[in-house]
Write a protein that holds these residues in place. Structure first.
Motif, PDB file in Angstrom:
ATOM      1  N   ILE A  52       1.068  -1.223  -0.017  1.00 18.74           N
ATOM      2  CA  ILE A  52       0.108   0.026   0.074  1.00 18.74           C
ATOM      3  C   ILE A  52       1.011   1.272   0.045  1.00 18.74           C
ATOM      4  O   ILE A  52       1.723   1.232   0.840  1.00 18.74           O
ATOM      5  CB  ILE A  52      -0.875   0.049   1.215  1.00 18.74           C
ATOM      6  CG1 ILE A  52      -1.906  -1.197   1.256  1.00 18.74           C
ATOM      7  CG2 ILE A  52      -1.831   1.180   1.261  1.00 18.74           C
ATOM      8  CD1 ILE A  52      -2.900  -1.444   0.244  1.00 18.74           C
ATOM      9  N   GLU A  53       0.553   2.137  -0.949  1.00 16.14           N
ATOM     10  CA  GLU A  53       1.365   3.388  -1.131  1.00 16.14           C
ATOM     11  C   GLU A  53       0.293   4.583  -1.324  1.00 16.14           C
ATOM     12  O   GLU A  53      -0.722   4.098  -1.403  1.00 16.14           O
ATOM     13  CB  GLU A  53       2.340   3.252  -2.123  1.00 16.14           C
ATOM     14  CG  GLU A  53       3.303   2.224  -1.966  1.00 16.14           C
ATOM     15  CD  GLU A  53       4.596   2.500  -3.058  1.00 16.14           C
ATOM     16  OE1 GLU A  53       5.058   3.554  -3.210  1.00 16.14           O
ATOM     17  OE2 GLU A  53       4.902   1.317  -3.826  1.00 16.14           O
ATOM     18  N   GLU A  54       0.955   5.713  -1.190  1.00 11.90           N
ATOM     19  CA  GLU A  54      -0.008   6.927  -1.122  1.00 11.90           C
ATOM     20  C   GLU A  54       0.543   7.563  -2.524  1.00 11.90           C
ATOM     21  O   GLU A  54       1.708   7.753  -2.768  1.00 11.90           O
ATOM     22  CB  GLU A  54       0.367   7.950  -0.102  1.00 11.90           C
ATOM     23  CG  GLU A  54      -0.421   7.488   1.323  1.00 11.90           C
ATOM     24  CD  GLU A  54      -0.503   8.600   2.414  1.00 11.90           C
ATOM     25  OE1 GLU A  54       0.220   9.409   2.167  1.00 11.90           O
ATOM     26  OE2 GLU A  54      -1.206   8.507   3.211  1.00 11.90           O
ATOM     27  N   LEU A  55      -0.492   8.140  -3.170  1.00 14.60           N
ATOM     28  CA  LEU A  55      -0.437   8.879  -4.335  1.00 14.60           C
ATOM     29  C   LEU A  55      -0.708  10.455  -3.955  1.00 14.60           C
ATOM     30  O   LEU A  55      -1.636  10.533  -3.384  1.00 14.60           O
ATOM     31  CB  LEU A  55      -1.113   8.588  -5.502  1.00 14.60           C
ATOM     32  CG  LEU A  55      -1.066   9.136  -6.709  1.00 14.60           C
ATOM     33  CD1 LEU A  55       0.318   8.907  -7.320  1.00 14.60           C
ATOM     34  CD2 LEU A  55      -2.088   8.597  -7.818  1.00 14.60           C
ATOM     35  N   THR A  68      -4.308   9.652  -1.775  1.00 11.75           N
ATOM     36  CA  THR A  68      -4.970   8.522  -2.124  1.00 11.75           C
ATOM     37  C   THR A  68      -4.170   7.269  -1.766  1.00 11.75           C
ATOM     38  O   THR A  68      -3.003   7.069  -2.556  1.00 11.75           O
ATOM     39  CB  THR A  68      -5.333   8.635  -3.722  1.00 11.75           C
ATOM     40  OG1 THR A  68      -5.957  10.002  -3.814  1.00 11.75           O
ATOM     41  CG2 THR A  68      -6.482   7.552  -3.931  1.00 11.75           C
ATOM     42  N   LYS A  69      -4.743   6.421  -1.062  1.00 12.23           N
ATOM     43  CA  LYS A  69      -4.185   5.056  -1.087  1.00 12.23           C
ATOM     44  C   LYS A  69      -4.033   4.225  -2.406  1.00 12.23           C
ATOM     45  O   LYS A  69      -5.196   4.191  -2.727  1.00 12.23           O
ATOM     46  CB  LYS A  69      -4.659   4.381   0.044  1.00 12.23           C
ATOM     47  CG  LYS A  69      -4.289   4.695   1.272  1.00 12.23           C
ATOM     48  CD  LYS A  69      -4.874   3.750   2.348  1.00 12.23           C
ATOM     49  CE  LYS A  69      -4.432   4.276   3.806  1.00 12.23           C
ATOM     50  NZ  LYS A  69      -5.118   3.074   4.814  1.00 12.23           N
TER      51      LYS A  69
END
Length: 151
Positions: A52-55, A68-69
């Motif tokens: 899971i990363e954040e944009l 946004t994940k």
């Protein structure tokens, strides 16, 4: 000091700083190799594991950042419950030859399997400070053993 000399020295200082300090796309690899088990200690096969990363994007209308994940890599556990997430991720990092060795490396992921509660890492659950002689997070590895609870 003459005005033209001050202007020349200011431009020269800006050029020198520009040579050493610049934003750069850095590839970091916080590798995650783990195992998924049930509450009895048995390996769970075919559980879906997602990094899971954040944009980060700019809200044009109001001028603030939106986060946004998203799932940047997905894999499944093998018959022994083992998995590996090693996909490279990109981040903006200010780097220069004289910079301090400061970088935090995070490993965020979630695990899903029918019949079990979804597991998602909590904020700062897997975090490590950058190692010596390591560029960004390139030699960081997390080795969690995750227990999924029955629904």
């Amino acid at each position: 000091m003459k005005k033209s000399t001050k202007i020349f020295l200011t431009i020269l200082l800006i050029l020198i700083i520009g040579i050493f300090i610049h934003p750069k796309k850095v590839v970091y690899v916080p590798k995650i190799t783990g195992k998924v088990i049930d509450e009895n200690g048995n390996a769970i096969k075919d559980a879906v594991v997602s990094r899971i990363e954040e944009l980060r994007s700019v809200n044009e209308k109001y001028g603030y950042f939106d986060y946004t994940k998203y799932e940047s890599q997905t894999t499944e556990t093998d018959e022994n419950g083992n998995f590996q997430l090693s996909e490279k991720s990109r981040t903006e990092w200010i780097h220069n030859p004289l910079s301090l060795p400061i970088a935090w490396c995070f490993g965020n992921f979630e695990i899903e399997k029918d019949g079990y509660e979804t597991y998602e890492t909590k904020f700062d659950e897997f975090r490590q400070f950058r190692k010596n002689n390591c560029y960004a997070c390139e030699e960081i590895e997390f080795k969690p053993i995750i227990t999924l609870k029955n629904k």
